[in-house]
Each structure stands twice: as C-alpha cells, then as structure tokens.
Design an enzyme around this catalytic site. Structure first.
Site, short mmCIF file in Angstrom:
data_model
loop_
_atom_site.label_atom_id
_atom_site.label_comp_id
_atom_site.label_asym_id
_atom_site.label_seq_id
_atom_site.Cartn_x
_atom_site.Cartn_y
_atom_site.Cartn_z
N GLU A 58 12.41 4.95 -3.89
CA GLU A 58 11.42 5.15 -2.84
C GLU A 58 12.14 5.28 -1.49
OE1 GLU A 58 7.28 3.96 -4.06
OE2 GLU A 58 8.11 2.28 -2.96
N HIS A 64 10.00 -3.87 -2.60
CA HIS A 64 9.36 -2.76 -1.87
C HIS A 64 9.88 -2.74 -0.44
CE1 HIS A 64 6.37 -0.23 0.03
NE2 HIS A 64 6.10 0.23 -1.18
N SER A 115 4.87 9.44 -0.66
CA SER A 115 3.93 10.52 -0.32
C SER A 115 3.57 11.41 -1.51
CB SER A 115 4.47 11.38 0.82
OG SER A 115 4.66 10.61 1.98
N GLU A 148 8.48 -2.33 2.28
CA GLU A 148 7.66 -3.10 3.24
C GLU A 148 8.01 -4.58 3.16
OE1 GLU A 148 3.88 -1.44 2.06
OE2 GLU A 148 4.59 0.50 2.80
N ASN A 171 -0.06 1.54 -6.08
CA ASN A 171 0.12 0.33 -5.27
C ASN A 171 -0.93 0.36 -4.15
OD1 ASN A 171 0.97 -1.72 -3.57
ND2 ASN A 171 2.90 -0.72 -2.97
N LYS A 225 -1.52 -1.82 -1.96
CA LYS A 225 -1.06 -2.53 -0.74
C LYS A 225 -2.16 -3.46 -0.22
CE LYS A 225 2.17 1.18 0.16
NZ LYS A 225 2.95 1.94 1.12
N GLY A 284 -0.70 5.70 -0.86
CA GLY A 284 -1.91 6.26 -0.26
C GLY A 284 -2.83 7.00 -1.23
N GLY A 320 2.12 5.99 5.74
CA GLY A 320 1.49 4.77 6.23
C GLY A 320 2.25 4.10 7.36
C1 PEP Z 1 4.83 3.11 -1.54
O1 PEP Z 1 4.73 2.51 -0.49
O2 PEP Z 1 5.25 2.56 -2.58
C2 PEP Z 1 4.42 4.51 -1.56
C3 PEP Z 1 4.97 5.29 -2.45
O3 PEP Z 1 3.50 4.88 -0.61
P1 PEP Z 1 2.94 6.36 -0.33
O4 PEP Z 1 2.65 7.00 -1.64
O5 PEP Z 1 1.70 6.13 0.48
O6 PEP Z 1 4.01 7.07 0.41
#
Ligand code: PEP
Length: 259
Positions: A165, A93, A214, A95, A8, A10, A236, A172
């Site tokens: 998740e 998600h 992460s 966010e 993703n 983003k 990320g 982030g």
């Molecule tokens: C996400 O936001 O879906 C995600 C898994 O981000 P990160 O891997 O950066 O934690």
C-alpha cells in the site's frame, strides 16, 4: 490460491449503519468458493456484525488490536478478545504507522499475536511519496517487511498476507496519485524476492500479495491481472456497496479467465 477482496471501513459508519451496510452487501455479494470477501469494520461493530454475517459470503477482520492478550492496558482490545468474532487482522496500516506512531517493533509483536490467536494478519507495507522521490522505496519495503515478519517462522509465513500500500496512493488524506500496474508489479517482484531470500523459494510462493491504494471498479482489473496479485485491500470504494460488489465480480471474472 484464493483471490482476496478486503474492504477496510476505517473509522466510518455507526454500529447501526455498519449493520445496514452489511445487510445490503449480504444481499448483493455472491458466495464464490475461490473469492474470499472480507470486511473490516470499526471494532465497536464487530460483535454485532459477527452475529449477522454469513461467513460463507463475507468474513470479518479487525483494523487494530494490542499484542498482549489480557491485562492492565486501558483502552486496548486484544486478539484474545476478538478472535472468535473475526478471521483477519490488519497490521501496520500506514495510518497506524504515521498517525499513531506504530513502530516496526510494535507491528512485529502484533503480527506474532495475530498468528498466535489463529487469525490471518494482513501486513501492510508501503513507502511515502518523499521516500519514493528519494529512491528509498526498495529499502523501505525491505525494512517494513522484515521488520514486521521478524518473529514469523517458515512454517507460518503462508498464514500471513502482505499488502503493498504505497502511502502516496491511499485516498482520504488529500491528494492521492493512482499507482500504475507497473509500479505495483515492481513492488510485488521485490517483496517476493525478499520473501524467497528469507523463507526459501517454494514457501515464499505461498504468501498472498495484495495491492491497496485508491482501488475502484474502474482500475481494479488492471491490478488483479498482475501475475503475483492475489487480491485487493480497498478503503474508500469499500464504503459504496455497488463499487465493492462490482470489484468482487471483476475479481471473479479475472480468476475464471486466468489460464
Ligand atoms: C487503505 O487505506 O488501506 C486504502 C487502500 O484506502 P483507499 O482505497 O481509500 O486508498
């Protein structure tokens, strides 16, 4: 079941940068029949990347859309408009839930719209740090899962991917705590139990469960080794070509070594 490695992106990369990055990935990513590699760029880059990608190697998804097909919805983009360009759609998600106030009702309508349009919805669910500390994880996961799947029939549940998740593990947004494989195992167990209660044992087994939060090349294996894990949703680390391709190779190795 295939293993899904989904990046993703983003709100990162310009259209030009997205294209260069995809070019780099296409050169590095092998095409494995049992690994489904997906990248999810910004909506603005989707059309050009759909012409550029080799879908046998890397498929595309969208990060967001509106549940109506067409009409007076200024600023929105529908599944009907993106369905020929992508195969997957992220829904729910954290966010979108917490920054853009999407409710379970919105999310339910989006899951139904994605299925109606022939795309695979990736329904994200997960508790916040405060909810976890208050012992509310199980209730939150149940509410978000059933809230998002409300309109999905037993016939369609195998077309949905569920991504666990935990919000506290997503990078982030300041400090993120890395989830232990045991945390993820417990959450998967609960999600599978709810799916079984709702859709019946055999049907529920067909739903792919992913983990996201992460994930990096250094910890990917620990999650992929979990019995119930069908893949990873990566934020990320999916913006770094070598990390993303290393994770694909790890997924392939874990898959090949599985009895
Ligand atoms: C996400 O936001 O879906 C995600 C898994 O981000 P990160 O891997 O950066 O934690």
């Amino acid at each position: 079941m295939k293993t899904y490695i989904i990046g993703n992106w983003k709100m990162n990369f310009t259209v030009g940068e997205s294209s260069l990055f995809l070019h780099k990935l296409l050169q590095k990513v092998p095409s494995y029949r049992d690994i489904e590699t997906v990248v999810i760029p910004s909506l603005i880059a989707i059309q050009s990347l759909s012409l550029q990608t080799d879908r046998r190697k890397i498929k595309l998804g969208c990060q967001n859309f509106y549940h109506q097909d067409f009409g007076a919805y200024t600023g929105e983009v529908s599944i009907a408009q993106v369905r020929s360009l992508v195969d997957y759609a992220i829904v729910g998600h954290s966010e979108r839930r917490y920054i853009f106030n999407e409710s379970d009702k919105d999310i339910r309508a989006k899951v139904a719209a994605a299925l109606r349009g022939g795309l695979t919805p990736i329904l994200c669910i997960g508790e916040t740090e405060a909810e976890r500390k208050d012992g509310e994880t199980a209730d939150v996961l149940r509410d978000q899962l059933l809230g998002g799947l409300g309109d999905v029939s037993a016939e369609d549940i195998s077309k949905v991917i569920v991504a666990y998740e935990p919000v506290w593990a997503i990078s982030g947004h300041g400090k993120a705590t890395v989830a232990s494989p045991l945390d993820v195992k417990d959450a998967f167990k609960l999600i599978r139990k709810i799916l079984k209660e709702t859709y019946g044992k055999e049907t529920a087994e067909e739903t792919a469960l992913l983990f996201g939060g992460s994930v990096k090349s250094t910890n990917a294996e620990s999650y992929l080794l979990l019995d119930d894990c069908s893949g990873l949703l990566i934020g990320g680390a999916s913006l770094i070509a070598s990390e993303f391709t290393d994770i694909i190779e790890i997924a392939k190795r874990v898959k090949d070594e599985r009895p």
